[in-house]
Motif scaffolding. Structure first.
Motif, PDB file in Angstrom:
ATOM      1  N   GLN A 184     -30.703 -67.417  52.526  1.00 60.87           N
ATOM      2  CA  GLN A 184     -30.814 -66.760  51.354  1.00 60.87           C
ATOM      3  C   GLN A 184     -29.540 -66.514  50.586  1.00 60.87           C
ATOM      4  O   GLN A 184     -28.532 -66.405  51.100  1.00 60.87           O
ATOM      5  CB  GLN A 184     -31.344 -65.382  51.607  1.00 60.87           C
ATOM      6  CG  GLN A 184     -32.909 -65.232  52.007  1.00 60.87           C
ATOM      7  CD  GLN A 184     -33.502 -63.995  52.452  1.00 60.87           C
ATOM      8  OE1 GLN A 184     -32.827 -62.888  51.947  1.00 60.87           O
ATOM      9  NE2 GLN A 184     -34.447 -63.866  53.134  1.00 60.87           N
ATOM     10  N   TYR A 185     -29.510 -66.454  49.324  1.00 54.96           N
ATOM     11  CA  TYR A 185     -28.533 -66.233  48.537  1.00 54.96           C
ATOM     12  C   TYR A 185     -27.237 -67.095  48.801  1.00 54.96           C
ATOM     13  O   TYR A 185     -26.198 -66.746  48.989  1.00 54.96           O
ATOM     14  CB  TYR A 185     -28.311 -64.791  48.228  1.00 54.96           C
ATOM     15  CG  TYR A 185     -29.126 -64.119  47.452  1.00 54.96           C
ATOM     16  CD1 TYR A 185     -29.005 -63.904  46.284  1.00 54.96           C
ATOM     17  CD2 TYR A 185     -30.288 -63.604  48.271  1.00 54.96           C
ATOM     18  CE1 TYR A 185     -29.713 -63.360  45.417  1.00 54.96           C
ATOM     19  CE2 TYR A 185     -31.087 -62.818  47.516  1.00 54.96           C
ATOM     20  CZ  TYR A 185     -31.191 -62.834  46.064  1.00 54.96           C
ATOM     21  OH  TYR A 185     -32.211 -62.000  45.409  1.00 54.96           O
ATOM     22  N   GLN A 208     -31.461 -55.511  42.719  1.00 58.36           N
ATOM     23  CA  GLN A 208     -32.207 -56.899  43.510  1.00 58.36           C
ATOM     24  C   GLN A 208     -32.154 -56.615  45.183  1.00 58.36           C
ATOM     25  O   GLN A 208     -33.523 -56.650  45.535  1.00 58.36           O
ATOM     26  CB  GLN A 208     -31.792 -57.854  42.882  1.00 58.36           C
ATOM     27  CG  GLN A 208     -32.584 -59.045  43.282  1.00 58.36           C
ATOM     28  CD  GLN A 208     -32.129 -60.285  42.871  1.00 58.36           C
ATOM     29  OE1 GLN A 208     -31.589 -61.228  43.438  1.00 58.36           O
ATOM     30  NE2 GLN A 208     -32.140 -60.541  41.451  1.00 58.36           N
ATOM     31  N   GLU A 251     -34.304 -56.464  38.186  1.00 63.68           N
ATOM     32  CA  GLU A 251     -35.056 -57.443  39.314  1.00 63.68           C
ATOM     33  C   GLU A 251     -35.232 -56.720  40.616  1.00 63.68           C
ATOM     34  O   GLU A 251     -35.158 -57.361  41.417  1.00 63.68           O
ATOM     35  CB  GLU A 251     -34.270 -58.945  39.406  1.00 63.68           C
ATOM     36  CG  GLU A 251     -34.482 -59.492  38.252  1.00 63.68           C
ATOM     37  CD  GLU A 251     -33.588 -60.989  38.232  1.00 63.68           C
ATOM     38  OE1 GLU A 251     -33.843 -61.684  39.543  1.00 63.68           O
ATOM     39  OE2 GLU A 251     -32.822 -61.327  37.358  1.00 63.68           O
ATOM     40  N   GLY A 303     -35.274 -64.814  42.929  1.00 61.85           N
ATOM     41  CA  GLY A 303     -34.155 -64.447  41.755  1.00 61.85           C
ATOM     42  C   GLY A 303     -33.863 -65.479  40.660  1.00 61.85           C
ATOM     43  O   GLY A 303     -33.130 -65.592  39.904  1.00 61.85           O
ATOM     44  N   LEU A 304     -34.572 -66.822  41.054  1.00 62.84           N
ATOM     45  CA  LEU A 304     -34.499 -67.956  40.168  1.00 62.84           C
ATOM     46  C   LEU A 304     -35.516 -67.768  38.996  1.00 62.84           C
ATOM     47  O   LEU A 304     -36.695 -67.107  39.349  1.00 62.84           O
ATOM     48  CB  LEU A 304     -34.718 -69.093  40.775  1.00 62.84           C
ATOM     49  CG  LEU A 304     -33.775 -69.766  41.549  1.00 62.84           C
ATOM     50  CD1 LEU A 304     -34.164 -71.313  42.030  1.00 62.84           C
ATOM     51  CD2 LEU A 304     -32.234 -69.774  41.092  1.00 62.84           C
ATOM     52  N   LEU A 323     -16.554 -70.123  41.692  1.00 58.27           N
ATOM     53  CA  LEU A 323     -16.629 -68.788  41.184  1.00 58.27           C
ATOM     54  C   LEU A 323     -17.057 -68.513  39.799  1.00 58.27           C
ATOM     55  O   LEU A 323     -17.357 -67.420  39.183  1.00 58.27           O
ATOM     56  CB  LEU A 323     -15.674 -67.873  41.532  1.00 58.27           C
ATOM     57  CG  LEU A 323     -15.514 -68.112  43.001  1.00 58.27           C
ATOM     58  CD1 LEU A 323     -14.097 -67.348  43.384  1.00 58.27           C
ATOM     59  CD2 LEU A 323     -16.544 -67.737  43.872  1.00 58.27           C
ATOM     60  N   HIS A 332     -38.119 -61.845  35.296  1.00 60.99           N
ATOM     61  CA  HIS A 332     -38.516 -62.983  34.684  1.00 60.99           C
ATOM     62  C   HIS A 332     -39.845 -63.495  35.127  1.00 60.99           C
ATOM     63  O   HIS A 332     -40.022 -64.682  34.925  1.00 60.99           O
ATOM     64  CB  HIS A 332     -37.320 -64.095  35.175  1.00 60.99           C
ATOM     65  CG  HIS A 332     -36.657 -64.356  36.091  1.00 60.99           C
ATOM     66  ND1 HIS A 332     -35.485 -64.096  36.199  1.00 60.99           N
ATOM     67  CD2 HIS A 332     -37.203 -64.155  37.472  1.00 60.99           C
ATOM     68  CE1 HIS A 332     -35.200 -64.194  37.554  1.00 60.99           C
ATOM     69  NE2 HIS A 332     -36.233 -64.171  38.238  1.00 60.99           N
ATOM     70  N   ALA A 339     -37.517 -58.990  43.316  1.00 62.22           N
ATOM     71  CA  ALA A 339     -37.398 -60.444  43.210  1.00 62.22           C
ATOM     72  C   ALA A 339     -37.214 -60.784  44.693  1.00 62.22           C
ATOM     73  O   ALA A 339     -37.507 -62.059  45.261  1.00 62.22           O
ATOM     74  CB  ALA A 339     -35.886 -60.718  42.683  1.00 62.22           C
ATOM     75  N   MET A 340     -36.858 -59.837  45.728  1.00 69.18           N
ATOM     76  CA  MET A 340     -36.551 -60.072  47.075  1.00 69.18           C
ATOM     77  C   MET A 340     -37.960 -59.864  47.745  1.00 69.18           C
ATOM     78  O   MET A 340     -37.844 -60.136  49.009  1.00 69.18           O
ATOM     79  CB  MET A 340     -35.470 -59.445  47.641  1.00 69.18           C
ATOM     80  CG  MET A 340     -33.999 -59.801  47.003  1.00 69.18           C
ATOM     81  SD  MET A 340     -33.536 -61.465  47.858  1.00 69.18           S
ATOM     82  CE  MET A 340     -33.034 -60.784  49.512  1.00 69.18           C
ATOM     83  N   ASN A 347     -32.461 -66.609  33.745  1.00 69.94           N
ATOM     84  CA  ASN A 347     -31.260 -66.200  34.484  1.00 69.94           C
ATOM     85  C   ASN A 347     -30.059 -66.663  33.299  1.00 69.94           C
ATOM     86  O   ASN A 347     -30.094 -67.764  32.621  1.00 69.94           O
ATOM     87  CB  ASN A 347     -30.637 -67.183  35.596  1.00 69.94           C
ATOM     88  CG  ASN A 347     -31.570 -67.200  36.719  1.00 69.94           C
ATOM     89  OD1 ASN A 347     -32.466 -67.784  37.264  1.00 69.94           O
ATOM     90  ND2 ASN A 347     -31.768 -65.736  37.275  1.00 69.94           N
ATOM     91  N   TYR A 351     -14.187 -65.140  31.174  1.00 72.01           N
ATOM     92  CA  TYR A 351     -13.744 -65.905  32.376  1.00 72.01           C
ATOM     93  C   TYR A 351     -12.742 -67.023  31.967  1.00 72.01           C
ATOM     94  O   TYR A 351     -13.089 -67.735  30.854  1.00 72.01           O
ATOM     95  CB  TYR A 351     -14.706 -66.739  33.142  1.00 72.01           C
ATOM     96  CG  TYR A 351     -15.288 -66.012  34.177  1.00 72.01           C
ATOM     97  CD1 TYR A 351     -16.739 -65.600  34.293  1.00 72.01           C
ATOM     98  CD2 TYR A 351     -14.704 -65.604  35.326  1.00 72.01           C
ATOM     99  CE1 TYR A 351     -17.354 -64.936  35.392  1.00 72.01           C
ATOM    100  CE2 TYR A 351     -14.995 -65.030  36.554  1.00 72.01           C
ATOM    101  CZ  TYR A 351     -16.426 -64.734  36.520  1.00 72.01           C
ATOM    102  OH  TYR A 351     -16.872 -64.173  37.588  1.00 72.01           O
TER     103      TYR A 351
END
Lengths: 287, 275
Positions: free
Chosen positions: A90-91, B88, B166, A174-175, A143, B198, B169-170, B41, B14
């Motif tokens: 995950q993640y 999340q 979110e 999460g996508l 990153l 989303h 989401a999990m 996203n 960034y």
């Protein structure tokens, strides 16, 4: 290389008064090139199962066999396991750490014995499978990428090892819809190329559209198992299970309750659309 | 307006590239309104809401939350008490190994009088249907339960605004239903709700949908107006709810429903009326 589990059990903290029996007596065989989904509520044992499959946990009882060999046996060469089974947690985007994308993707090949040219070619191929332009991305810092890009780079790192068996833990959580779709298309392509896919997910719609076979875990045991369509069709008679019907299936049931009976076995969106077109005609024949 | 923002722009800068994560955003939310912020996203949803309680400092534009200017650093603590956030991953939000202590943590931080704390903790747990779980460890709970405990920690401070970034989401389908149900209850109690998602299906029950794309507000309006607009949704790379897609796909096949349904119930209704 088929992967099999025999009478597999796992208990966390077995010596403690707070021990938790996460898996109890699981039997399962996954053949070469299958696409298997694993469903079940949080705490049903899904993550424990895939960690056992990848050899990251040692069974409390029972065995995990890769190509017929017990992966926990003392004389088993675990480098075979590492080359054969890839696991994406995950993640995975939180696991990136190298200074460039190319170095990060190459990390798993460090002790592979491959030379520099071979490593670069594997890294290029893995990044291209994940939809990147190698020349543009390889020198960037991982990153500085967006969340979705990071996740694809992390998966490329697993693909670079070219595992025959790929395990995903909640890869689409999460996508956004577009990201989910393109990720699943990539996975389907890997599957078509012969890779065995094992995917843990809560996303009923994704599992109903893409998997061939489903395993539903509940309280550390297999509650339901079979071809995806069959498992979904059995869900309504197992309403104690925390597994939701797919959206299309739910609509078919609601229609049936209102007296409109569509053919059995509507699971995916396209199943439903096809059945509705056939039922309601609309003056034109469906091609 | 409990939230009033004008001309908000923001860049993470960034490598000094200075790409705008938010581009000249206006936002206004009424007291008690339930707003769903929908977008893919990277569209700027999280960046925007992190301005509400000054997790991100405003760079350009103005933003008032409950009449507090978010750029006023002296008001940060008051601001964060008024505007609570749930994220999340519930596992990243726990500080204690006992549920009630975890909820009390925030109260102690805000110097809530000691004698008030036990009542606030039990009220908050009751609100999220977790009464009776006070002495348990958060890590032994299911995903939905964990998220509800995280939410109780926010509710114990009695915020006027609750932001869900979110927050489903999990979760497994059961946990997702539990959390969405509580969001609706909080809305019914009069809390102002901002929910980032989303999943278009989750936005159906909001009063207002704010559709974000590339750091801008692409559209804002009632769920029916936004979510049934196939062209608009495709433009921002969102997938409309299944009933909306079915409506359009059936229409293409010459089967026309009386109206474009938003929920599965409406869809079933519209189909049954055809016969």
């Amino acid at each position: 290389m088929p992967i099999e589990v025999e009478n597999l059990s796992y208990t966390y903290m077995p010596e403690s008064t707070q021990s938790v029996a996460a898996l109890q007596g699981i039997n399962l065989r996954i053949a070469d090139g299958e696409f298997v989904g694993i469903m079940g509520r949080t705490g049903s044992g899904k993550s424990t199962l895939i960690q056992l499959l990848a050899g990251l946990l040692t069974p409390t009882r029972g065995r995990v066999l890769l190509d017929g060999r017990d992966i926990a046996a003392k004389d088993y060469d675990r480098s075979i396991l590492r080359r054969t089974v890839g696991i994406v947690f995950q993640y995975p985007e939180y696991q990136l750490f190298e200074t460039t994308v190319a170095k990060d993707v190459a990390f798993g090949l460090k002790h592979s014995g491959l030379n520099h040219v071979e490593v670069t070619s594997r890294v290029r191929k893995a990044l291209e499978i994940m939809g990147f332009d190698y020349d543009k991305i390889h020198n960037q810092s991982p990153l500085a990428l967006s969340g979705g890009e990071k996740r694809r780079v992390a998966i490329a790192g697993v693909l670079a090892v070219q595992p025959k068996i790929l395990i995903f833990d909640e890869p689409v959580a999460g996508l956004d819809p577009q990201g989910r779709y393109s990720f699943m298309q990539l996975t389907a392509r890997l599957h078509q190329g012969g890779t065995t896919i094992i995917m843990v997910s809560h996303n009923t719609d994704v599992l109903s559209e893409y998997t061939e076979r489903l395993v539903v875990l509940e309280h550390g045991q297999i509650a339901l198992e079979g071809l995806t369509k069959d498992v979904f069709m059995q869900l309504p008679t197992h309403d104690h299970l925390p597994v939701a019907m797919s959206t299309a299936q739910e609509i078919a049931y609601m229609l049936a309750a209102r007296g409109m009976n569509l053919p059995q076995g509507i699971i995916t969106y396209d199943d439903l659309l096809f059945a509705l077109k056939a039922k309601l005609g609309g003056g034109e024949e469906a091609p | 307006m409990i939230i009033a923002g004008k001309g908000i722009s923001f860049s993470y800068e960034y490598d000094g590239s200075g790409i705008l994560a938010l581009h000249d955003i206006d936002i206004s939310v009424r007291q008690g309104e339930f707003v769903a912020i929908l977008g893919c996203n990277g569209s700027g949803k999280s960046t925007l809401v992190k301005h509400l309680n000054a997790l991100l400092s405003i760079q350009r534009g103005t933003l008032y939350v409950a009449n507090i200017d978010v750029s006023n650093r002296e008001e940060v603590w008051r601001l964060r008490r008024i505007c609570g956030m749930v994220f999340q991953n519930p596992d990243n939000q726990f500080v204690s190994s006992v549920v009630e202590e975890d909820i009390a943590f925030g109260l102690e931080n805000y110097e809530v009088p000691r004698e008030e704390i036990p009542a606030r903790v039990s009220d908050a747990l009751r609100l999220v249907n977790m009464a009776g779980w006070e002495k348990r460890s958060p890590h032994m709970l299911s995903g939905g339960q964990k998220q509800r405990v995280a939410l109780a920690g926010v509710l114990a401070l009695d915020p006027a605004i609750v932001v869900f970034d979110e927050a489903t989401a999990m979760l497994d389908p059961e946990g997702r239903r539990e959390v969405l149900e509580i969001i609706r209850q909080l809305h019914a109690m009069g809390k102002t709700i901002l929910m980032i998602t989303h999943y278009a299906e989750e936005a159906v029950y909001a009063d207002t949908v704010v559709l974000m794309h590339n750091g801008k507000v692409a559209a804002c309006g009632a769920p029916r107006e936004i979510l049934t607009n196939l062209e608009l949704m495709m433009q921002v790379q969102m997938i409309p709810p299944a009933p909306v897609r079915l409506y359009h796909d059936l229409k293409e096949a010459g089967i026309e429903l009386a109206y474009c349904p938003l929920t599965t119930e409406e869809f079933v209704d519209a189909i049954c009326r055809l016969k």
